[in-house]
Write a protein that holds these residues in place. Structure first.
Motif, PDB file in Angstrom:
ATOM      1  N   ASP A 284      30.324 -28.196  50.666  1.00 29.44           N
ATOM      2  CA  ASP A 284      31.459 -27.792  50.966  1.00 29.44           C
ATOM      3  C   ASP A 284      32.298 -28.533  52.016  1.00 29.44           C
ATOM      4  OD1 ASP A 284      31.112 -25.820  49.001  1.00 29.44           O
ATOM      5  OD2 ASP A 284      29.546 -24.743  50.574  1.00 29.44           O
ATOM      6  N   GLY A 285      33.529 -28.534  51.681  1.00 28.00           N
ATOM      7  CA  GLY A 285      34.355 -29.315  52.851  1.00 28.00           C
ATOM      8  C   GLY A 285      34.909 -28.426  53.921  1.00 28.00           C
ATOM      9  N   THR A 286      33.942 -27.842  54.492  1.00 27.60           N
ATOM     10  CA  THR A 286      34.360 -27.132  55.845  1.00 27.60           C
ATOM     11  C   THR A 286      34.735 -28.048  56.799  1.00 27.60           C
ATOM     12  OG1 THR A 286      32.239 -27.168  56.919  1.00 27.60           O
ATOM     13  CG2 THR A 286      32.738 -25.244  55.378  1.00 27.60           C
ATOM     14  N   GLU A 287      35.614 -27.715  57.831  1.00 22.57           N
ATOM     15  CA  GLU A 287      36.191 -28.526  58.982  1.00 22.57           C
ATOM     16  C   GLU A 287      35.145 -29.215  59.588  1.00 22.57           C
ATOM     17  OE1 GLU A 287      38.672 -26.613  61.892  1.00 22.57           O
ATOM     18  OE2 GLU A 287      39.974 -25.799  60.205  1.00 22.57           O
ATOM     19  N   GLU A 288      33.689 -28.476  60.118  1.00 16.59           N
ATOM     20  CA  GLU A 288      32.636 -29.150  60.679  1.00 16.59           C
ATOM     21  C   GLU A 288      31.739 -30.087  59.669  1.00 16.59           C
ATOM     22  OE1 GLU A 288      33.490 -25.092  61.613  1.00 16.59           O
ATOM     23  OE2 GLU A 288      32.872 -25.836  59.949  1.00 16.59           O
ATOM     24  N   ASN A 289      31.884 -29.890  58.489  1.00 15.42           N
ATOM     25  CA  ASN A 289      31.055 -30.907  57.687  1.00 15.42           C
ATOM     26  C   ASN A 289      31.999 -32.108  57.436  1.00 15.42           C
ATOM     27  OD1 ASN A 289      29.016 -29.189  57.193  1.00 15.42           O
ATOM     28  ND2 ASN A 289      29.503 -28.425  55.028  1.00 15.42           N
ATOM     29  N   VAL A 290      33.454 -31.986  57.295  1.00 10.92           N
ATOM     30  CA  VAL A 290      34.222 -33.080  57.198  1.00 10.92           C
ATOM     31  C   VAL A 290      34.030 -33.799  58.273  1.00 10.92           C
ATOM     32  CG1 VAL A 290      36.719 -33.945  56.804  1.00 10.92           C
ATOM     33  CG2 VAL A 290      35.558 -32.009  55.317  1.00 10.92           C
ATOM     34  N   SER A 291      34.199 -33.352  59.648  1.00  9.10           N
ATOM     35  CA  SER A 291      34.014 -34.054  60.910  1.00  9.10           C
ATOM     36  C   SER A 291      32.928 -35.010  60.845  1.00  9.10           C
ATOM     37  CB  SER A 291      33.951 -33.029  61.848  1.00  9.10           C
ATOM     38  OG  SER A 291      33.582 -33.763  63.231  1.00  9.10           O
ATOM     39  N   CYS A 292      31.643 -34.483  60.231  1.00  9.33           N
ATOM     40  CA  CYS A 292      30.450 -35.254  60.265  1.00  9.33           C
ATOM     41  C   CYS A 292      30.625 -36.315  59.277  1.00  9.33           C
ATOM     42  CB  CYS A 292      29.136 -34.408  59.937  1.00  9.33           C
ATOM     43  SG  CYS A 292      28.932 -33.295  61.289  1.00  9.33           S
ATOM     44  N   LEU A 293      31.233 -36.032  58.150  1.00  6.00           N
ATOM     45  CA  LEU A 293      31.703 -37.225  57.047  1.00  6.00           C
ATOM     46  C   LEU A 293      32.246 -38.266  57.779  1.00  6.00           C
ATOM     47  CD1 LEU A 293      30.951 -36.898  54.064  1.00  6.00           C
ATOM     48  CD2 LEU A 293      33.154 -36.248  53.778  1.00  6.00           C
ATOM     49  N   GLU A 294      33.556 -37.926  58.373  1.00  6.84           N
ATOM     50  CA  GLU A 294      34.331 -38.879  59.068  1.00  6.84           C
ATOM     51  C   GLU A 294      33.605 -39.585  60.132  1.00  6.84           C
ATOM     52  OE1 GLU A 294      37.524 -36.312  60.266  1.00  6.84           O
ATOM     53  OE2 GLU A 294      38.649 -36.571  58.120  1.00  6.84           O
ATOM     54  N   ASN A 295      32.681 -38.992  60.804  1.00  5.09           N
ATOM     55  CA  ASN A 295      31.870 -39.645  61.843  1.00  5.09           C
ATOM     56  C   ASN A 295      30.651 -40.422  61.239  1.00  5.09           C
ATOM     57  OD1 ASN A 295      33.728 -38.998  63.771  1.00  5.09           O
ATOM     58  ND2 ASN A 295      32.812 -36.823  64.016  1.00  5.09           N
ATOM     59  N   GLU A 296      30.718 -40.552  60.020  1.00  5.12           N
ATOM     60  CA  GLU A 296      29.561 -41.119  59.219  1.00  5.12           C
ATOM     61  C   GLU A 296      28.115 -40.741  59.479  1.00  5.12           C
ATOM     62  OE1 GLU A 296      30.279 -45.293  59.973  1.00  5.12           O
ATOM     63  OE2 GLU A 296      31.601 -45.415  58.653  1.00  5.12           O
ATOM     64  N   VAL A 298      27.272 -37.864  57.719  1.00  7.19           N
ATOM     65  CA  VAL A 298      27.022 -37.426  56.538  1.00  7.19           C
ATOM     66  C   VAL A 298      27.591 -38.444  55.396  1.00  7.19           C
ATOM     67  CG1 VAL A 298      27.301 -35.421  54.857  1.00  7.19           C
ATOM     68  CG2 VAL A 298      26.861 -35.080  57.171  1.00  7.19           C
ATOM     69  N   ALA A 299      26.802 -38.793  54.579  1.00  6.50           N
ATOM     70  CA  ALA A 299      27.149 -39.674  53.435  1.00  6.50           C
ATOM     71  C   ALA A 299      28.020 -39.024  52.450  1.00  6.50           C
ATOM     72  CB  ALA A 299      25.944 -40.243  52.971  1.00  6.50           C
ATOM     73  N   PHE A 300      27.710 -37.783  51.844  1.00  4.17           N
ATOM     74  CA  PHE A 300      28.554 -37.061  50.837  1.00  4.17           C
ATOM     75  C   PHE A 300      28.597 -35.800  51.053  1.00  4.17           C
ATOM     76  CE2 PHE A 300      26.375 -41.027  48.744  1.00  4.17           C
ATOM     77  CZ  PHE A 300      27.486 -41.598  48.496  1.00  4.17           C
ATOM     78  N   LEU A 301      29.528 -35.163  50.640  1.00  3.27           N
ATOM     79  CA  LEU A 301      29.522 -33.791  50.469  1.00  3.27           C
ATOM     80  C   LEU A 301      29.948 -33.258  48.877  1.00  3.27           C
ATOM     81  CD1 LEU A 301      31.899 -32.748  53.696  1.00  3.27           C
ATOM     82  CD2 LEU A 301      29.551 -32.209  53.215  1.00  3.27           C
ATOM     83  N   ILE A 302      29.228 -32.193  48.517  1.00  2.00           N
ATOM     84  CA  ILE A 302      29.523 -31.666  46.998  1.00  2.00           C
ATOM     85  C   ILE A 302      30.671 -30.563  47.413  1.00  2.00           C
ATOM     86  CG2 ILE A 302      28.759 -30.840  44.944  1.00  2.00           C
ATOM     87  CD1 ILE A 302      27.819 -33.945  45.632  1.00  2.00           C
ATOM     88  N   SER A 303      31.620 -30.766  47.047  1.00  2.00           N
ATOM     89  CA  SER A 303      32.646 -29.740  47.415  1.00  2.00           C
ATOM     90  C   SER A 303      33.302 -29.184  46.108  1.00  2.00           C
ATOM     91  CB  SER A 303      33.773 -30.408  48.204  1.00  2.00           C
ATOM     92  OG  SER A 303      34.717 -29.146  48.788  1.00  2.00           O
ATOM     93  N   GLN A 304      33.963 -27.943  46.462  1.00  2.00           N
ATOM     94  CA  GLN A 304      34.658 -27.285  45.459  1.00  2.00           C
ATOM     95  C   GLN A 304      36.008 -26.651  45.888  1.00  2.00           C
ATOM     96  OE1 GLN A 304      32.337 -23.449  44.592  1.00  2.00           O
ATOM     97  NE2 GLN A 304      31.287 -23.852  46.263  1.00  2.00           N
TER      98      GLN A 304
END
Length: 350
Positions: A284-296, A298-304
């Protein structure tokens, strides 16, 4: 969305005259009828929905039962926003939407609110069947009272729901397994984080883990899967301590799989020097998860697309109630892979 009154105003006639044209009751000059039909065509007016609603001479009442959201658990904010948007649109054709919510970590809260919904006697119910066993019992009451219902986000089997709208949880877990395997070395280990005590009762999480595990079984892989039980995600210090101990005790761990929307809770407490050596995959592409993605972190998010799923669910249920349109048994949303490079284009909350 244009209304009968809007058409009447533009055509400079009464709403009753527009209604006569819609229902083909006659009594309107050919010139006026042609003018009204031209306006209807121009605005792509949904004749059937309005006409049927007027013919029924009643308001269609849809109840919604989904989890609360808060600062730490934000996933359900997007579906709620989608429902609110649809609510504003469908009220123009005589449909109302009542919102009921529950604590996603408290089955008693779910059961209590479910019974409130049944007592309200809606024409139909859209719900997220988070607690499987309780849902199967309470769904029988819906069946007995002939209240049709649609499942959102969680495709619980063994019920008489009209439809399911959401992601294929099993396949999203299988895909996560494939992404993880491409990212780690042979004979390494993966920590599979389990954050709910009764996993079998939480269908979507169970299916995501099952799909993930089945990917490695299908490929007869040499990678080891370690099931790690986490009781509390709210105590960051305790979580950090548990994860540090896990990594010390299991030095072969190269991947961390979080089958829910809280991967950021893990990413933000793992030591900064260690996290660069790990591959974290979550949902899920929540704001918190995407922030971790952008800061490397988290490698991948499976989103809907939870906003769109909830929005479309309400519109489809109105079509079913008003126009008796048949719903597809399963309406799957796309399985999106989010990375640092494409996260900004995600439709998670759109």
């Amino acid at each position: 969305m244009i209304t009968i009154n809007d058409i009447a105003k533009e055509a400079k006639v009464s709403a009753g005259t527009v209604d006569r044209v819609i229902h083909k009751r006659g009594g309107v000059s050919k010139k006026t009828e042609a003018k009204i039909k031209s306006i209807i065509a121009k605005h792509d007016f949904q004749i059937n929905a309005i006409a049927s609603s007027l013919a029924l001479n009643k308001r269609v009442q849809i109840a919604v039962l989904i989890p609360d959201y808060d600062a730490e658990n934000t996933f359900w904010k997007s579906p709620m926003m989608g429902i609110l948007k649809a609510k504003e649109e469908v009220k123009k054709i005589g449909a109302s939407v009542s919102y009921f919510s529950f604590n996603q970590f408290d089955e008693a809260s779910y059961v209590r609110q479910f019974k409130e919904v049944i007592a309200a006697k809606p024409d139909a119910l859209l719900l997220a069947p988070l607690f499987g066993s309780a849902t199967k019992v309470l769904a029988k009451e819906l069946d007995n009272k002939e209240i049709p219902y649609v499942f959102l986000n969680i495709n619980l089997e063994g019920c008489n729901n009209l439809s399911f709208i959401g992601q294929d949880s099993y396949m999203s877990g299988f895909l996560a397994g494939k992404l993880m395997r491409l990212s780690i070395n042979d004979k390494s280990a993966i920590a599979v984080m389990q954050t709910r005590a009764n996993l079998d009762n939480n269908h979507a999480i169970y299916k995501r883990i099952k799909g993930f595990e089945d990917y490695f079984k299908a490929n007869k892989d040499t990678v080891s899967l370690l099931n790690i039980n986490i009781a509390d995600l709210e105590n960051a210090a305790a979580l950090a301590e548990k994860l540090e101990a896990m990594l010390v005790e299991n030095p072969k761990i190269e991947g961390v799989y979080v089958p829910n929307s809280r991967v950021s809770s893990f990413a933000n407490v793992i030591n900064s020097s260690k996290i660069s050596e790990l591959v974290l995959i979550g949902f899920d592409g929540t704001e918190e998860n995407v922030s971790c993605l952008e800061n490397e972190k988290v490698a991948f998010l499976i989103s809907q697309q939870p906003f769109k799923e909830a929005y479309e669910a309400i519109k489809l249920m109105v079509d079913f109630l008003v126009d008796q349109k048949t719903l597809e048994e399963r309406i799957y949303s796309p399985i999106e892979i989010l990375t640092k490079e494409n996260a900004q284009f995600s439709k998670h909350s759109k």
